[in-house]
Each structure stands twice: as C-alpha cells, then as structure tokens.
Scaffold this motif. Structure first.
Motif, PDB file in Angstrom:
ATOM      1  N   PHE A   1      32.754  28.270  35.242  1.00  0.00           N
ATOM      2  CA  PHE A   1      32.073  29.045  34.205  1.00  0.00           C
ATOM      3  C   PHE A   1      31.499  30.339  34.800  1.00  0.00           C
ATOM      4  N   ALA A   2      30.915  30.218  35.992  1.00  0.00           N
ATOM      5  CA  ALA A   2      30.363  31.408  36.649  1.00  0.00           C
ATOM      6  C   ALA A   2      31.458  32.439  36.869  1.00  0.00           C
ATOM      7  N   ALA A   3      32.660  31.959  37.216  1.00  0.00           N
ATOM      8  CA  ALA A   3      33.778  32.895  37.423  1.00  0.00           C
ATOM      9  C   ALA A   3      34.085  33.650  36.132  1.00  0.00           C
ATOM     10  N   LEU A   4      34.037  32.932  35.011  1.00  0.00           N
ATOM     11  CA  LEU A   4      34.334  33.599  33.742  1.00  0.00           C
ATOM     12  C   LEU A   4      33.241  34.622  33.399  1.00  0.00           C
ATOM     13  N   VAL A   5      31.991  34.252  33.656  1.00  0.00           N
ATOM     14  CA  VAL A   5      30.891  35.197  33.415  1.00  0.00           C
ATOM     15  C   VAL A   5      31.110  36.457  34.249  1.00  0.00           C
ATOM     16  N   LEU A   6      31.502  36.251  35.499  1.00  0.00           N
ATOM     17  CA  LEU A   6      31.739  37.382  36.399  1.00  0.00           C
ATOM     18  C   LEU A   6      32.865  38.280  35.870  1.00  0.00           C
ATOM     19  N   LEU A   7      33.942  37.639  35.377  1.00  0.00           N
ATOM     20  CA  LEU A   7      35.044  38.426  34.826  1.00  0.00           C
ATOM     21  C   LEU A   7      34.573  39.270  33.652  1.00  0.00           C
ATOM     22  N   PHE A   8      33.735  38.692  32.817  1.00  0.00           N
ATOM     23  CA  PHE A   8      33.214  39.442  31.672  1.00  0.00           C
ATOM     24  C   PHE A   8      32.263  40.531  32.146  1.00  0.00           C
ATOM     25  N   ALA A   9      31.433  40.226  33.140  1.00  0.00           N
ATOM     26  CA  ALA A   9      30.474  41.214  33.628  1.00  0.00           C
ATOM     27  C   ALA A   9      31.207  42.419  34.224  1.00  0.00           C
ATOM     28  N   GLN A  10      32.349  42.132  34.895  1.00  0.00           N
ATOM     29  CA  GLN A  10      33.113  43.227  35.497  1.00  0.00           C
ATOM     30  C   GLN A  10      34.102  43.844  34.513  1.00  0.00           C
ATOM     31  N   THR A  11      34.197  43.276  33.317  1.00  0.00           N
ATOM     32  CA  THR A  11      35.186  43.709  32.331  1.00  0.00           C
ATOM     33  C   THR A  11      36.576  43.793  32.957  1.00  0.00           C
ATOM     34  N   ASP A  12      37.031  42.639  33.487  1.00  0.00           N
ATOM     35  CA  ASP A  12      38.353  42.578  34.100  1.00  0.00           C
ATOM     36  C   ASP A  12      39.411  42.513  33.002  1.00  0.00           C
ATOM     37  N   LEU A  13      39.993  43.673  32.686  1.00  0.00           N
ATOM     38  CA  LEU A  13      40.873  43.757  31.519  1.00  0.00           C
ATOM     39  C   LEU A  13      42.260  43.178  31.764  1.00  0.00           C
ATOM     40  N   SER A  14      42.495  42.652  32.967  1.00  0.00           N
ATOM     41  CA  SER A  14      43.773  41.981  33.177  1.00  0.00           C
ATOM     42  C   SER A  14      43.701  40.547  32.672  1.00  0.00           C
ATOM     43  N   VAL A  15      42.497  40.105  32.303  1.00  0.00           N
ATOM     44  CA  VAL A  15      42.354  38.765  31.737  1.00  0.00           C
ATOM     45  C   VAL A  15      42.385  38.884  30.218  1.00  0.00           C
ATOM     46  N   GLU A  16      43.273  38.114  29.606  1.00  0.00           N
ATOM     47  CA  GLU A  16      43.507  38.240  28.168  1.00  0.00           C
ATOM     48  C   GLU A  16      42.222  38.074  27.358  1.00  0.00           C
ATOM     49  N   LEU A  17      41.426  37.060  27.733  1.00  0.00           N
ATOM     50  CA  LEU A  17      40.225  36.761  26.963  1.00  0.00           C
ATOM     51  C   LEU A  17      39.225  37.918  27.016  1.00  0.00           C
ATOM     52  N   VAL A  18      39.112  38.524  28.205  1.00  0.00           N
ATOM     53  CA  VAL A  18      38.177  39.638  28.355  1.00  0.00           C
ATOM     54  C   VAL A  18      38.665  40.834  27.537  1.00  0.00           C
ATOM     55  N   ALA A  19      39.967  41.096  27.646  1.00  0.00           N
ATOM     56  CA  ALA A  19      40.519  42.241  26.923  1.00  0.00           C
ATOM     57  C   ALA A  19      40.350  42.069  25.418  1.00  0.00           C
ATOM     58  N   ALA A  20      40.460  40.824  24.951  1.00  0.00           N
ATOM     59  CA  ALA A  20      40.394  40.597  23.514  1.00  0.00           C
ATOM     60  C   ALA A  20      38.969  40.610  22.991  1.00  0.00           C
ATOM     61  N   ASN A  21      37.978  40.387  23.864  1.00  0.00           N
ATOM     62  CA  ASN A  21      36.621  40.198  23.367  1.00  0.00           C
ATOM     63  C   ASN A  21      35.570  41.102  23.980  1.00  0.00           C
ATOM     64  N   SER A  22      35.965  41.963  24.905  1.00  0.00           N
ATOM     65  CA  SER A  22      34.932  42.767  25.538  1.00  0.00           C
ATOM     66  C   SER A  22      35.326  44.242  25.506  1.00  0.00           C
ATOM     67  N   HIS A  23      34.503  45.043  26.080  1.00  0.00           N
ATOM     68  CA  HIS A  23      34.721  46.475  26.080  1.00  0.00           C
ATOM     69  C   HIS A  23      33.943  47.035  27.253  1.00  0.00           C
ATOM     70  N   SER A  24      34.528  48.003  27.969  1.00  0.00           N
ATOM     71  CA  SER A  24      33.879  48.464  29.194  1.00  0.00           C
ATOM     72  C   SER A  24      32.552  49.171  28.920  1.00  0.00           C
ATOM     73  N   MET A  25      32.389  49.702  27.701  1.00  0.00           N
ATOM     74  CA  MET A  25      31.176  50.469  27.413  1.00  0.00           C
ATOM     75  C   MET A  25      30.043  49.623  26.830  1.00  0.00           C
ATOM     76  N   LYS A  26      30.289  48.338  26.716  1.00  0.00           N
ATOM     77  CA  LYS A  26      29.241  47.502  26.125  1.00  0.00           C
ATOM     78  C   LYS A  26      28.059  47.364  27.069  1.00  0.00           C
ATOM     79  N   PRO A  27      26.831  47.248  26.517  1.00  0.00           N
ATOM     80  CA  PRO A  27      25.689  46.976  27.393  1.00  0.00           C
ATOM     81  C   PRO A  27      25.903  45.644  28.124  1.00  0.00           C
TER      82      PRO A  27
END
Lengths: 647, 182
Positions: free
Chosen positions: A54-80
């Motif tokens: 789970f910590a790994a997934l949080v880290l991926l979201f925190a770094q906005t790793d856009l090579s991960v499908e889930l991050v690309a679909a649900n996050s944005h680099s400019m988000k707070p």
C-alpha cells in the motif's frame, strides 16, 4: 521499480495468507500440530507486506508516476499533494488495496497481542482471517491490479473529480474502512470459536476491543458523512436513506448489537450462539454494503466503478465467506451449549431486548435497501425513502429507547422494576410531560416521541452514576453513560429539526430583508467569484439573531467546468441553540435571486450527540484495555513468582 | 425469559436460507443491468387519463385528451430545477423548428420557476401541464427528469427516451415520430 516492488509485496502477502490458512487448518489436526508455531509469525509478516504494498501505491501517487495506469487515470501532476495522496484510495483498485491492508494489519495485530484464547481457537481464528483475506487478494491480483503499467507512459493524468477535492471527503474512506474491516476480526473470532467450540467469556473478552474499536470508527464515519451531506448537498437534510448511507448504517447496527451481546457473554456467559451469529453478521454487512456500492447494482449518488464482472467476483467472495460461515454456524451452533439463565427483568433481559430491536431495525434497513432491486426483478420500479424507513424504524426504535432508559439500572440475573421505581419515576414524568406539551404544540407524532424520549433518556442515562463516588467510577461505566447520553442529545437534534425547522424560499432583490424564525437576513449583493477550476455567484448576506449583532454569510452557487458540474455551497451560522442555513438558488426575473433559508433549532446536536456516542465507546475501550493490561501484568507476576518458588 | 434453549435445528439454518435468497436476488439484478436502458413497460399502451393545470401563464395546461387528437407528438417531462433539462433545450428547439409539436409536463415545480426556465432556455412547448406530485410522471412509467415520450395520434406511448436528448439522439427520435405517423 516501485510498482513492481509493490506488486511483488502484494503477491508475497497473498502467498503468506495461503500459507497462514493451510498451516492454521492443518495445525488443528493431530498430524499437523507442529505447524501451529508458524501461524502467528506468518500472519504478522503478511500484514507488514501488504502495508508495504500500500505504501508503494501511495508513493506512486505522490510522485504522479504516469506510467502506472491507475495513477494516470486518477491523478494529475498539478494536483495539491494532499489530493494526490487521497487519490490513492479515491478509486476502485486503491480502495480495495486499502481494504486488504486494514485486514492484513488487523490480522497481524491479533496474532501479535492476543494470548488469552486457547491456542487452537487462535489458530482457527487466524486461518479464518487468512481465508477471508485470500479472497480479497485474489480479487485484487486477478481482476483489479492497482500496479498495472501502461505500455507507454501517459503525458498527463486524467485528474480527480473536482467534487472529491474536499479535505473532508478526501479523508473519510480510511476511518470508514478501519470500521468495516475491523469487524473482520470479530468475524474470524466467531469462526475460530465455532470451529473449536470455544464460545465463552474469554472469547468475548478477546473479541470486545475489536468490536468497540471498529464501532467507534464506524460511528465517527457515519457522523462525518451525515454532516458532509448536510452542508454540501444543500438540501438542509442530514440523512437521506441513500443505499450507501444504509451500507454504513447496517454494519453499525449489527456492531452495536454485538457490542452489547458480547458484554453479556463476557460478564455472564450467556447469549453464546447469538453473539457468534452477530459476529458473523456484522462483518457480513460490511461486505454486503461494499458489494452493493461497488457492483453498481443499486442506483446511488455514490456508485463508482460500476462493473458487472467485478460485481460477480465480489458476489462470489460474499457467497463463499458469508455462506461458509453460516454453514459452519448451522452445523456447530446447536453444539454451542446453552449459556447461563436469567430472568426477563434483568440486565441481560434488557440487553436481549436491545439486541432484538437493533436486529429488527437492521432487517428493516436491509429490506428497504433491497426492495427496489426485488421490485425491479419483478418488473416494477420503485424507490424507498423516508416514508418507509422513518415510521417503520420507529416501531422498533421507540421500545428500544424506552428499555434503554431502564436497562442500565437493572441488576444482572434477576431484578424487579419495583426496586428502581423511584429512579425511573423522573424520566417517566419527563416523558409523559413532554408528550402532553408536544400534543398542545401541533408537533408531528414522530418528532414529539423523539423529544419526549430524548428528555427522558437524558436523565435516565445519568442515573447509573447516582450514589456512586464519581472518582471511583470505572471507565467502561463512564463510557456507557456518555454514549447513552449522546443518544439523547442526538435524538434532541433529530426531533427538533423535524419539529421546529422554519423554512423560507424567497425571490429577493439586493437590499431586501427576509425573516426566518428569529433571524433577520438582508441580501446585500450578489457578486461573481472565481476559483481555480470553478466560477461562482456568491451572495453577501447580513444576518442578525433577534436584532443582535450582525454577521456575514456567503452562500454560493458554483459552476465547475471540467467536468461540468454545479454545486451549491450552503452557508451556515451556528449558535448554541441551532443553525441558520442559507442556500443561494437561481436567478429569477426582475433582478431577483432565489434564496432558501432554514432556521434549524438544535440541529447540531445530531452530530454532537454522535461524537458523544463515539467518545463513550472510546472511554469503554480504554477502560477495557487498561484492565486487560492489568490482568496481563498480574498474571505475569504470578507466573514469575511461581517460577522463582519452583526453582 | 431465559436464553432460548438451543434452537431447533432448522432455525440455525435460517440465516443461511435468508442469505441464499439475497444472493439469488442480486444475481438477478447483476445479470439484467440492461434493464436500465430498456424502455418502459408502457410502450404500446395508452396514456392514463389525466388533466393538469397550466404550469406557465402563456401556455394552456395538458390533459390526456389533448394528446389523442390524431396528431403524433413528443411529450417531454422536465423541471426547472433539473440541469440536464437545460442541456436538452437546443435539441427540443430544433425539433420544434422542424414542425414537431412538443407537449411538456413540469414536475414538482413552481410557476415562477417554470417561467424563468423557459425565459432562459426557450419555450418549445405547445402546452405545459403542472405535475406537482409526479402522478402523471409515475403513471406513464417515467422515473426521472428529463424523459421524452413519442405519443401517436391515438394517445398511445410509442417510445420512451430516458435522460437528456443530445444531438446524436435526434435521428432516432425523428424515426420514432415517423413510425408513429408524423
């Protein structure tokens, strides 16, 4: 690398869960007894691994790793940053990972600290926990892998629904999940107890802190959700009987019943089969609720990840877990020997009544939630709302609250009402007095009953403290008194909202003064305001209570453009005796604006009461943990002394 | 009351039976999701009888007799408080410009709100009835706003469109109107 690392940790955790299940089950047979020693360590490592994943997934979201499908679909680099992190569970896959993490961590916690139960029961319990977890691991790994990589990284993420970008909303899932999934421990204890036929006070004491803890989180989650709906949806209501609200209410009702029956079992060794049943039902309701929400089978404002394939998978898990537990119950419950007897007028009797009523309300909510589905399968479309839930629920809630006023005053085993008649006279007089007064005020039946019960219960809930030295009162008793008083407080809020709310809907020009209840509201002007991804029309209201000091309120109508959405930002002015609630509506002709105003006397009591209820649970939990700790220390001392004497 | 004696065997299986019922129910629900798109059971049936007062000052009210005068038309269920209803306004206007007659039913609405809505988004309606308690809406098998029905000249429901009408829906609606005899 992080994604692969997280995925590997998840697979390993799943493998360990399988090992935990097999070793735990084999250890119960005569041949595999040696395997018992590895079950606890395996459970602990499993918990750590899933937390790492789970910590790994949080880290991926925190770094906005856009090579991960889930991050690309649900996050944005400019988000707070806080919404990047909350984005981890703001989607189907991430929230399921959160679910298994809470489940794995609670399993490892049980494995680490619980030493009171016979070892076979513990093994069966941990095997049960592993069995349930394994299903959810399979679900994640086979159909909802959160770590899937894109073949080529996305250039930018798709963003998060702007409505979810609210601090309260962003962080409400973790506590609710701790509540839902914390109940899995009670479920596993019930399985362990059924398998080894060890249902007794020790089982109840082991289970109680888990039930209490999960129940506190559920209570807070429901209170927060209710307040969010109240201020954010702009309808002035605080409970809508929406399927998702019901999905959180049902496990809460079951956990509340369980909380009380587990106390009877711990103190009096009675209600054995019933407590086990509730242990199964409470977590089953968590799973049923999750299923109903996730499968999109019920139409709800919360429906996300509507997907029949996933729905089928969760349904299969449900059938396996709940069906399995109920088969075990059917096979074993008749051999769970009868507990201690007690007379109807006794603490146990009152608690049984409370349990039956809570279960009835649970049944009513479940039926009301599923009825549209049943009707649809028969070809009709219906929606079930307050006209069903409120009166039908009240049929059982009113007697329950009456008994709640009396029950805590009764002694265990056998008692008589005449012993406590002087004590219950005061609440009884208050009850009747309020009812008579309400009858003269043309207040509806349900609100009148609510006010009367609230008054009676407020006094009655404090009576168990009568004649005691307050300093010596134990924490669990403080907890009970606080929680029951909280019910009276919440009830006052609910009933007075229904009985005394005044509403005005006006089309006002700037400069107009509107009166609502004791408030004078002046619409000063309407002005446009711009936010980061929305524009809004904001009203400037000058409000004063009974001609007193003037304060400003700013209700606004916001328009988001990506994705397009309109929200109403209600403005609230809270006083000790109620809340003024203002919503700015649409523009009417002739330069006028729709303005909806409510004066809601005592409405905040609903949430204050809810917080008191949770606080009561917290006091009880601390009390129980402290005495458990004391007992543990005392036992160690005795063991130490014996060891020295033996030497 | 003492704790019930070890319950008879079959009551111990009751929870399982109830749960099996639940699973059966949701399986039916899960595998028939298409139902949400399928039009109402009212298709091919005549409109129920009703007479609604006028919802706006400049248009007459609406009764079932008005919809059985031999002329096919659209029946649009809308409300001033409904955002998608504003979204479909250009499509309704386009249909009206092509000579389609549109009758409206305003759901749980106030005259001044309806007037404001029509002033902002245009008024494609020949008649507008006020359905203050959703009686007509429920009677014709509509469960939300906006919905649009194709009614033939005899007052029989021919087609139901759920949700706002988008530009891509127009050809289908025209075809359905044609089938109804327009």
């Amino acid at each position: 690398m992080i994604a692969e690392f997280g995925l590997a940790a998840l697979w390993l955790a799943a493998a360990l869960a399988a090992l935990q299940l097999v070793a735990g089950a084999l250890a119960l047979t005569s041949r595999g007894a040696g395997l018992g020693a590895i079950v606890r360590p395996v459970a602990m490592v499993q918990g750590v691994l899933v937390a790492v994943s789970f910590a790994a997934l949080v880290l991926l979201f925190a770094q906005t790793d856009l090579s991960v499908e889930l991050v690309a679909a649900n996050s944005h680099s400019m988000k707070p940053m806080i919404y990047k992190i909350s984005g981890t569970w703001g989607n189907h896959e991430g929230s399921m990972l959160l679910w298994v993490m809470v489940m794995g961590l609670s399993g490892s916690f049980v494995a680490a600290v619980e030493r009171r139960l016979p070892e076979p029961t513990m093994l069966a319990t941990l095997a049960g926990q592993a069995f349930v977890s394994l299903g959810f691991y399979a679900f994640l790994l086979l159909s909802s892998n959160p770590f899937t990589r894109l073949s080529s990284p996305a250039i930018e993420g798709a963003g998060l629904n702007p409505l979810l970008q609210d601090p309260g909303l962003a962080f409400h899932p973790p506590p609710l999940y701790i509540g839902y999934v914390g109940l899995s421990v009670a479920f596993s204890f019930a399985i362990g107890a059924l398998v080894t036929r060890e249902v007794g006070p020790a089982f109840a004491r082991a289970m109680r802190p888990w039930v209490l803890g999960a129940w506190i989180f559920l209570t807070l989650g429901i209170v927060a959700g209710s307040y969010w709906a109240y201020y954010e949806l702009g309808w002035g209501g605080w409970w809508f009987w929406d399927p998702v609200e019901n999905a959180s209410l049902m496990p809460w009702l079951a956990a509340t019943a369980l909380l009380h029956s587990v106390s009877v079992l711990a103190a009096r060794n009675a209600l054995r089969a019933w407590t086990v049943m509730l242990g199964v039902v409470a977590f089953s309701m968590s799973m049923v609720g999750t299923f109903l929400v996730r499968s999109g089978i019920l139409t709800s404002v919360h429906a996300f990840a509507v997907d029949p394939e996933r729905g089928s998978f969760i349904l299969g898990l449900l059938a396996l877990n709940i069906g399995g537990a109920l088969v075990l119950f059917g096979l074993r419950a008749s051999s769970v020997t009868e507990g201690e007897r007690f007379s109807a007028t006794s603490r146990e009797g009152a608690l049984v009544f409370n349990n039956v009523m809570l279960s009835a309300i649970l049944g009513i909510v479940l039926v009301g939630t599923l009825y549209p589905l049943l009707a649809e399968s028969l070809g009709a479309k219906v929606s079930v709302g307050p006209p069903y839930f409120n009166p039908v629920g009240a049929i059982f809630a009113v007697p329950m609250l009456l008994v709640l006023a009396v029950g805590p005053l009764l002694r265990w085993r056998r008692d008589s009402l005449s012993r406590i008649k002087l004590q219950i006279a005061i609440p009884a007089v208050l009850l009747v007095g309020t009812l008579i007064w309400a009858a003269s005020q043309s207040i509806g039946v349900l609100p009148a009953l609510g006010l009367a019960l609230s008054a009676a219960l407020a006094v009655a809930s404090l009576l168990p403290l009568r004649g005691r030295k307050l300093r010596q009162v134990k924490l669990p008793l403080w907890g009970m008194v606080t929680a029951h008083f909280g019910i009276a407080v919440a009830l006052l809020g609910m009933a007075s909202d229904a009985a005394f709310t005044t509403e005005r809907l006006v089309a006002a020009r700037p400069g107009d003064v509107v009166e609502v209840g004791p408030w004078q509201v002046k619409l000063q002007r309407i002005e446009p305001v711009a936010g980061p991804n929305w524009t809004a029309l904001r009203g400037d209201l000058a409000v004063s209570y009974k001609g007193g000091a003037i304060s400003e309120l700013h209700p606004a109508a916001r328009t988001f453009w990506a994705p397009a959405n309109e929200t109403n930002e209600a403005a609230l002015k809270t006083r000790w005796n109620g809340q003024l609630y203002a919503v700015l509506g649409q523009q009417a002709d002739g330069g006028r604006w729709q303005l909806r105003l409510w004066w809601k006397p005592f409405v905040p009591m609903i949430w204050y009461g809810g917080i008191l209820i949770a606080l009561g649970g917290l006091l009880a939990l601390f009390g129980r943990l402290a005495s458990d700790l004391k007992r543990l220390v005392a036992r160690d001392k005795i063991a130490y002394r014996r060891a020295r004497q033996g030497r | 009351m003492s704790e019930p004696k070890p319950a008879s065997r079959w009551t111990l299986w009751l929870p399982l039976a109830l749960f099996a019922g639940f699973v059966a129910l949701v399986m039916v629900g899960l595998y028939r999701p298409a139902d949400r798109e399928v039009a109402s059971a009212m298709i091919g049936k005549p409109l129920p009888e009703f007479a609604l007062r006028a919802a706006a000052a400049d248009r007459p009210g609406l009764s079932s007799a008005d919809l059985a005068d031999g002329k096919p038309r659209l029946l649009n269920i809308f409300a001033s408080w409904c955002v998608p209803c504003a979204v479909e306004a250009p499509q309704l206007a386009a249909l009206k410009d092509q000579g389609v007659e549109i009758a409206g039913v305003a759901i749980r609405d106030r005259p001044e709100d309806v007037a404001g809505f029509l002033a902002r988004h245009g008024n494609p309606f020949s008649r507008i009835g006020a359905d203050d308690r959703s009686i007509v809406q429920l009677g014709i098998g509509s469960s939300g706003v906006p919905e649009t029905f194709v009614i033939d000249g005899q007052g029989t429901i021919r087609y139901q469109h759920i949700g706002e009408i988008r530009a891509e829906h127009l050809p289908l609606l025209r075809a359905k109107l044609k089938e109804a005899g327009l």
